[in-house]
Design an enzyme around this catalytic site. Sequence first.
Site, PDB file in Angstrom:
ATOM      1  NE  ARG A  75      -2.096  -0.941   3.618  1.00  0.00           N
ATOM      2  CZ  ARG A  75      -1.702   0.094   4.353  1.00  0.00           C
ATOM      3  NH1 ARG A  75      -2.088   1.309   4.075  1.00  0.00           N
ATOM      4  NH2 ARG A  75      -0.927  -0.104   5.406  1.00  0.00           N
ATOM      5  CG  HIS A  93      -5.724  -4.043  11.232  1.00  0.00           C
ATOM      6  ND1 HIS A  93      -4.392  -3.734  11.318  1.00  0.00           N
ATOM      7  CD2 HIS A  93      -5.854  -4.830  10.137  1.00  0.00           C
ATOM      8  CE1 HIS A  93      -3.742  -4.306  10.304  1.00  0.00           C
ATOM      9  NE2 HIS A  93      -4.604  -4.976   9.583  1.00  0.00           N
ATOM     10  CB  SER A  98       1.716  -5.207   8.222  1.00  0.00           C
ATOM     11  OG  SER A  98       1.942  -6.070   7.142  1.00  0.00           O
ATOM     12  CE  LYS A 129      -3.599  -8.014  11.103  1.00  0.00           C
ATOM     13  NZ  LYS A 129      -2.187  -7.609  11.039  1.00  0.00           N
ATOM     14  CG  ASP A 174      -6.402  -7.766   7.619  1.00  0.00           C
ATOM     15  OD1 ASP A 174      -5.428  -7.759   8.386  1.00  0.00           O
ATOM     16  OD2 ASP A 174      -6.624  -6.866   6.797  1.00  0.00           O
ATOM     17  NE  ARG A 224       0.587  -9.102   2.249  1.00  0.00           N
ATOM     18  CZ  ARG A 224       0.077  -8.879   3.464  1.00  0.00           C
ATOM     19  NH1 ARG A 224      -0.900  -9.602   3.931  1.00  0.00           N
ATOM     20  NH2 ARG A 224       0.564  -7.922   4.206  1.00  0.00           N
TER      21      ARG A 224
HETATM   22  P1  ATP Z   1      -0.994  -8.269   7.606  1.00  0.00           P
HETATM   23  O1  ATP Z   1      -1.759  -7.273   8.433  1.00  0.00           O
HETATM   24  O2  ATP Z   1      -0.009  -7.587   6.712  1.00  0.00           O
HETATM   25  O3  ATP Z   1      -1.873  -9.234   6.887  1.00  0.00           O
HETATM   26  P2  ATP Z   1      -0.410 -10.306   9.634  1.00  0.00           P
HETATM   27  O4  ATP Z   1      -0.475  -9.760  11.017  1.00  0.00           O
HETATM   28  O5  ATP Z   1      -1.555 -11.104   9.167  1.00  0.00           O
HETATM   29  O6  ATP Z   1      -0.049  -9.105   8.613  1.00  0.00           O
HETATM   30  P3  ATP Z   1       1.111 -12.648   9.046  1.00  0.00           P
HETATM   31  O7  ATP Z   1       0.730 -12.730   7.603  1.00  0.00           O
HETATM   32  O8  ATP Z   1       0.494 -13.636   9.969  1.00  0.00           O
HETATM   33  O9  ATP Z   1       0.913 -11.164   9.577  1.00  0.00           O
HETATM   34  O10 ATP Z   1       2.691 -12.714   9.082  1.00  0.00           O
HETATM   35  C1  ATP Z   1       3.468 -13.205  10.137  1.00  0.00           C
HETATM   36  C2  ATP Z   1       4.765 -13.693   9.515  1.00  0.00           C
HETATM   37  O11 ATP Z   1       5.746 -13.965  10.509  1.00  0.00           O
HETATM   38  C3  ATP Z   1       4.551 -14.980   8.754  1.00  0.00           C
HETATM   39  O12 ATP Z   1       5.371 -14.964   7.622  1.00  0.00           O
HETATM   40  C4  ATP Z   1       5.006 -16.039   9.768  1.00  0.00           C
HETATM   41  O13 ATP Z   1       5.453 -17.211   9.140  1.00  0.00           O
HETATM   42  C5  ATP Z   1       6.155 -15.314  10.438  1.00  0.00           C
HETATM   43  N1  ATP Z   1       6.475 -15.752  11.813  1.00  0.00           N
HETATM   44  C6  ATP Z   1       7.677 -16.162  12.233  1.00  0.00           C
HETATM   45  N2  ATP Z   1       7.669 -16.445  13.536  1.00  0.00           N
HETATM   46  C7  ATP Z   1       6.435 -16.193  13.989  1.00  0.00           C
HETATM   47  C8  ATP Z   1       5.804 -16.301  15.263  1.00  0.00           C
HETATM   48  N3  ATP Z   1       6.481 -16.695  16.331  1.00  0.00           N
HETATM   49  N4  ATP Z   1       4.506 -15.969  15.360  1.00  0.00           N
HETATM   50  C9  ATP Z   1       3.829 -15.532  14.288  1.00  0.00           C
HETATM   51  N5  ATP Z   1       4.366 -15.406  13.057  1.00  0.00           N
HETATM   52  C10 ATP Z   1       5.654 -15.745  12.891  1.00  0.00           C
HETATM   53 MN    MN Z   2      -2.874 -10.872   7.532  1.00  0.00          MN
END
Ligand code: ATP
Ligand code: MN
Length: 538
Positions: free
Chosen positions: A60, A221, A239, A243, A258, A323
């Site tokens: 974004r 969020h 991000s 999540k 999300d 993604r």
């Molecule tokens: P967005 O808001 O951009 O969608 P998100 O909060 O959904 O972000 P995730 O897509 O879940 O974030 O990304 C977390 C990333 O960190 C993943 O690539 C995951 O494999 C990695 N990761 C590594 N270690 C951990 C951990 N201990 N807990 C959670 N995620 C981890």
């Molecule tokens: Mn996400």
Amino acid sequence: MEKKAKAKRTVSLENYGIKNATVRYQLSPDELHKTTIEKGQGVEASSGALAVNTGEFTGRSPQDRFIVKDKITEDKIWWGNINIPFDGDAFDALYRKVTDYLSNKEIFVRDCYACADENYKMNIRVINEYPWSNLFAYNMFLRPVEEDIKRFEPEWTVVNAPGFRANPDEDGTRQHNFAILNFTKKIALIGGTGYTGEIKKGIFSALNFILPVEKNTLPMHCSANVGKKGDTAIFFGLSGTGKTTLSTDPNRSLIGDDEHGWTSENSVFNFEGGCYAKVINLSRDNEPEIYDAIKKGAILENVILDKDGHVDFADTSITQNTRVSYPIHHIENIKIPSIGKNPKNIFFLTADAFGVIPPISKLTPSQAAYHFISGYTAKVAGTEAGVVEPVPSFSACFGAPFMPLHPSKYAEMLSKKMIDAGVNVWLVNTGWTGGPYGIGKRMELKYTRAMINAVLNGDLGLYNYDDYHIHSVFGVAQPRSCPGVPTSVLSPRATWNDDEAYYTTAFKLTNAFRNNFKKFEAHCSEEIRRGGPQRYAF
Ligand code: ATP
Ligand code: MN
């Protein structure tokens, strides 16, 4: 007897100012997949998923996100560098340019909706220049049944023209790309960027205004899932904090990854109909559900494929923000419809690259309000010149870029709901352990999962004084033990093996917390202010 071919419904775009378009209305995912490949805009990966490049933008562009200042918004929006005002006449002029640009083209139109709860349903018409952006809308928004399509009345419209370039001098934009929300016309106008996330986050931002202002519902969020006993858990976080990863849990039904609303009728509903997962370093071992969701229908963005169509998830040569989007039913264990009861547990996820926040701790109501308003995570700076210093990043309500109102509005709603519902709030550091970025390493996913499971199974009650210890800097309750997690991992200080370095770094972070919080102090009660870290460096 010969079967009469069913006349396929279509729509005209003339009313939108898009003239002589060849309208491709409500194409199936298969048709969009095929069309994208025929146009040379994507290829099929070995998994069957469609792989596209989103072009110049692979994320974004928050500095190019505007809101039209009009009667509806002028007194309500928290204007500033997050919610940047845009002139109504300038919007009309730019809209005309965009619709002229889309005229005489093949255009992909999709009717869909947001908000899984019938009472909050918002119909959306998405008008795309590209077929894969339209497939993204199919994946990410909720899909109406055939009956509803017949009498579909769009409320909001997304006009998405990645190939159009604005002229900042004439159009009032910052540069050639833009995402502009117009609440009077109910239009999200997106141009100059092919990043699909702008489409979903445009509607999210609109809902973040509409739901609290008109429907007494808190937009969040966060991701959400529900256990076998109907216990809802939600996970806030910026991000990359986890999540999507942590809400996708084979033992719990996924509500959404999300965006959710928490209603005044004690329920939580998903805004969306799909997931948008990061795939950097994705492996089947660590994240089998997400890995297996990457199949026909899914769209991979900005990944590198070998000649056989296999994705190299470690390759970040286009972007770190690779993604995949897929409709939620690509995940096996989902809640249908995507609605849960009041949450019992709330997790605030932070990827603390300083490595000083405990991997799991319990927050008091004041601490919960403080951390929600702060919205802390850390960014890992570039590795140029070998200098690696994490940078603290604060984003109010764990989603400031999408929040049109003042953060205190959302924080007040959340505090009240948390107290009324008696939820437990946990701070989870999915970031670094054993030292900061560069010295320590990322917390193992299996440990984070074990800690969250322990909470959800009621194994981390922290009822007795002996069960926990109050962190001397952050003031949070740090459990002394947790099933499935080595005890040493639970204390960040212990993992560093260097108390002095640990405290120096912890104080650096608490100072950043304090500096960031200054701008909210005037809006916050003494009780919330007390929820901050206990000690600072001077
Ligand atoms: P967005 O808001 O951009 O969608 P998100 O909060 O959904 O972000 P995730 O897509 O879940 O974030 O990304 C977390 C990333 O960190 C993943 O690539 C995951 O494999 C990695 N990761 C590594 N270690 C951990 C951990 N201990 N807990 C959670 N995620 C981890
Ligand atoms: Mn996400």
